[in-house]
Scaffold this active site. Structure first.
Site, short mmCIF file in Angstrom:
data_model
loop_
_atom_site.label_atom_id
_atom_site.label_comp_id
_atom_site.label_asym_id
_atom_site.label_seq_id
_atom_site.Cartn_x
_atom_site.Cartn_y
_atom_site.Cartn_z
N GLU A 341 78.62 51.88 63.12
CA GLU A 341 78.00 52.53 64.66
C GLU A 341 79.56 52.59 65.31
O GLU A 341 79.73 52.82 67.00
CB GLU A 341 77.82 50.78 65.18
N1 IFG Z 1 73.92 45.85 63.61
C1 IFG Z 1 75.35 45.94 64.38
C2 IFG Z 1 76.04 44.70 63.06
C3 IFG Z 1 75.17 43.79 65.06
C4 IFG Z 1 73.84 43.29 63.74
C5 IFG Z 1 72.54 42.78 64.95
C6 IFG Z 1 75.89 46.02 61.87
C7 IFG Z 1 76.48 46.72 60.15
C8 IFG Z 1 73.32 45.35 63.93
N2 IFG Z 1 76.36 46.66 62.69
O1 IFG Z 1 74.75 45.09 61.50
O2 IFG Z 1 77.36 44.39 64.25
O3 IFG Z 1 74.91 43.85 66.27
O4 IFG Z 1 71.29 42.33 63.83
#
Ligand code: IFG
Length: 536
Positions: A341
Site C-alpha cells: 500500500e
Molecule cells: N491491508 C493492509 C493492513 C491492514 C489490513 C486490514 C496488508 C498487507 C488491510 N496491508 O494487509 O495494514 O490495514 O485487513
C-alpha cells in the site's frame, strides 16, 4: 385414559427421564473414560496407528526423562511438566538419562523414524510408557503438543482435576508439509503488551505454529525502541487507533519475547513496514519528511497516505540504522520490510527505495521478507514474498517468483484473521470478504494460485490486523477456531485433510480452549464437544 395405562405411562416416563438422566451424566464421562483417539489430533498427523485395547495410565510417580547432554530437550521436558503438574497434581520430576526408559514419559533424540525430519516426531504409547522420539528438540516439542492433546481436556485446567490420566495406545509418525507455519500480530494499530503476546505464543504453539510475525510499525504506532532514533518509540509509540496511550517494547522486552517464542520453537519475524505505512516515524522526526515538517500523529484507520522521502539521504541512514538495530535483536533469519500500500510513493520511487534498502537487510545478516508488492523491486537471495491478495494470480507476485522469490501464503480472503466470520461478528473488517471456519480451512496453499508452482510455496501465515481489536479476548475470538484450521493447512498432508473430519476434530478442541480460558467463537459450522466438568 385407563388408570393402569396411565400408571404404565408414568412409570415408563420416569424410566425415560432417569435413563436420559443417567445417559446425560454418562455422556459427561465417556469422553473422559475413553481415552482421546489418536485420530483426533489437530493438525491431523501424517500417520496414526491405534493399538487396540492398549491404554497408558499416567501414574502419580511418573517421571519425564530426557537425554543427557541436551539442555534444549530437557527444556521441552520442563515445558511438558509445567503443562501437566497443575491439573494432575503430580510431581513429574524431569530427569536425564543415557539409556532407554521403561516407564513414565520419555523424550528422546534417537530412534525416530527417519521420515520425521527436522520438525517431526514419533510418538509411541504402550501400557508401560509414553515415548516421543525426534531428531531435534523442536520435533520433541511438536510431539509434546500431540501428547498433550491425547490427554483428557481436563489436563488443560490450572487446578488439580480428578484423573485418571489415560492415553490411548498406538504409534504416530508425523512431520510438517511446510516449514513456514506462521501467525502475525499487528501491535501497531493497537499496542499489545508483552503478556498478551506471550499468551498468544502459548496458544498458537499448541498447533505447531513455528513463526510469529510482529507488525511493529505503521501509521498509527512505532512499537520498538531504536537507540539511534529514540523519538520513534517515545513519540511514534505514544498513541494508537482511537487515540489511546499506545506503547512500545524496550529492547529488553523484545528480547524477552524472542526468548519466550524460542522456548516454544517459534521464530519471531519483525516487520518495519516501508516506504508506506510510516506516519508514526514521519511524525517523530521532521527531518524524515520531504518538506521537513512532521505530520501529526495519526489515530484513524485509513491506509496509503504516508511515504518515507525517497529523495533524501537521511532516509537511508534512518532505514539502515533501524534495520541494523532490529537485526541485532533478532536471531531468526528474516527481517520483514513491508512494502504494501505504498500509494503515496511513485512506482519509480518505490523501486528506487526498495532496491536501495534491501541490501541493508543482507548486510545485517538477514534475509528479506516483504508483502508481495516487493516483486516490483529486484530480487535478493532467499527473498520471501508474502501473498496477501484475494485473487488466484497477481502480477507483482509472479514477478517476485520469476526473479527467484519463495512465497508465504496469506490470502486475505482465506487467512486474514481480522476478517469478520459473518456480518454479525462484532469485531473485524470485511473488505476481503467474510471468513467462516470452513472458508479458512477449505483451500490448498499449493494450488490456490494459478501461475505459481507448488515448489515456490514455503508455507502459510495467518495475519491478525488490529484496527478493531483492543484486548486479548478480541485476538482470541478472531483467532479461534480459524488459526487451528490454518495451522492444519500448514502442517498436514493435503490428502489427509477434509472438512467433515476436521470439523469434528475441531469441535473436540472446544473443551480444551474452555479449560484454558480462551475466548473462542462458537461457530455454528462446528459440532462443539461438551466441556468436561473442570475447575479453572
Ligand atoms: N491491508 C493492509 C493492513 C491492514 C489490513 C486490514 C496488508 C498487507 C488491510 N496491508 O494487509 O495494514 O490495514 O485487513
Amino acid at each position: 385414559m385407563h388408570r393402569r395405562a396411565r400408571q404404565v405411562l408414568l412409570v415408563s416416563a420416569v424410566a425415560v427421564v432417569t435413563a436420559a438422566g443417567f445417559a446425560w451424566i454418562g455422556a459427561a464421562t465417556p469422553a473422559d473414560a475413553a481415552p482421546v483417539s489418536l485420530q483426533s489430533v489437530v493438525p491431523v498427523p501424517v500417520s496414526a496407528q491405534p493399538a487396540a485395547g492398549v491404554t497408558y495410565t499416567l501414574p502419580a510417580a511418573a517421571t519425564i526423562q530426557t537425554p543427557t547432554g541436551s539442555p534444549a530437550a530437557t527444556a521441552v521436558g520442563s515445558y511438558l511438566a509445567d503443562l501437566l503438574r497443575p491439573s494432575t497434581g503430580y510431581a513429574l520430576p524431569v530427569t536425564t538419562t543415557s539409556g532407554t526408559p521403561t516407564s513414565g514419559i520419555a523424550l528422546l533424540l534417537s530412534g525416530a523414524d527417519p521420515s520425521v525430519g527436522s520438525e517431526g516426531y514419533q510418538l509411541d504409547v504402550t501400557a508401560a510408557l509414553v515415548t516421543v522420539r525426534a531428531q531435534t528438540p523442536a520435533g520433541l516439542f511438536h510431539g509434546v503438543q500431540t501428547l498433550r492433546q491425547l490427554l483428557p481436556a481436563a489436563v488443560e485446567a490450572r487446578t488439580v482435576q480428578p484423573g485418571p490420566w489415560e492415553l490411548a495406545g498406538g504409534r504416530i509418525v508425523d512431520y510438517p508439509r511446510y516449514g513456514y507455519r506462521g501467525a502475525m500480530l499487528d501491535v501497531s494499530r493497537h499496542f499489545f503488551g508483552v503478556d498478551v503476546v506471550k499468551r498468544y505464543l502459548d496458544e498458537i504453539s499448541q498447533y505447531k505454529i513455528n513463526t510469529l510475525h510482529l507488525h511493529l510499525s505503521d501509521d498509527q504506532g512505532w512499537r520498538i525502541v531504536v537507540d539511534a532514533w529514540p523519538r520513534l518509540a517515545t513519540v511514534g509509540g505514544s498513541t494508537q487507533v482511537g487515540g489511546g496511550a499506545g506503547g512500545y517494547y524496550t529492547k529488553a522486552q523484545y528480547t524477552d519475547l524472542v526468548a519466550y517464542a524460542a522456548a516454544r520453537h517459534i521464530t519471531i519475524v519483525p516487520e518495519i513496514d516501508m516506504p508506506g505505512h510510516t506516519n508514526a516515524a514521519l511524525a517523530s522526526y521532521a527531518e524524515l519528511n520531504c518538506n521537513n515538517t512532521a505530520p501529526p500523529l495519526y489515530t484513524g484507520t485509513s491506509v496509503g497516505f504516508s511515504s518515507l522521502c525517497v529523495g533524501k539521504e537521511i532516509t537511508y541512514t534512518f532505514v539502515q540504522q533501524v534495520l541494523a538495530e532490529l537485526a541485532a535483536l533478532t536471531p531468526g533469519p528474516y527481517l520483514h520490510i513491508g512494502g504494501d500500500e505504498a500509494n503515496s510513493t511513485s512506482d519509480a520511487d518505490y523501486r528506487t527505495f526498495m532496491n536501495r534498502i534491501q541490501p541493508f537487510v543482507g548486510n545485517a545478516g538477514k534475509t528479506v521478507m516483504g508483502w508481495h508488492q516487493l516483486g516490483q523491486a529486484d530480487h535478493t537471495p532467499g527473498r520471501i514474498a508474502q501473498y496477501w491478495g484475494t485473487t488466484t494470480s497477481d502480477a507483482d507476485l509472479s514477478a517476485a517468483v520469476s526473479k527467484g522469490a519463495k512465497v508465504v501464503m496469506s490470502p486475505a480472503n482465506k487467512a486474514y484473521l481480522d476478517m469478520k466470520y459473518t456480518n454479525q461478528t462484532p469485531l473485524g473488517l470485511s473488505w476481503a470478504g467474510l471468513i467462516e471456519v470452513q472458508t479458512a480451512y477449505n483451500w490448498d496453499p499449493a494450488t490456490l494460485l494459478t501461475n505459481v508452482p507448488a515448489s515456490a510455496i514455503l508455507g502459510v501465515e495467518a495475519p491478525m490486523w488490529s484496527e478493531t481489536l483492543t484486548k486479548l479476548a478480541d485476538i482470541e475470538f478472531m483467532a479461534f477456531p480459524r488459526l487451528p484450521a490454518l495451522a492444519e493447512l500448514a502442517w498436514s498432508p493435503q490428502s489427509a485433510r477434509n472438512w467433515d473430519a476436521f470439523k469434528t476434530r475441531l469441535g473436540a478442541q472446544g473443551p480444551r480452549w474452555t479449560a484454558q480460558g480462551i475466548n473462542f467463537y462458537r461457530s455454528p459450522q462446528v459440532p462443539w464437544a461438551t466441556p468436561p466438568a473442570t475447575g479453572r
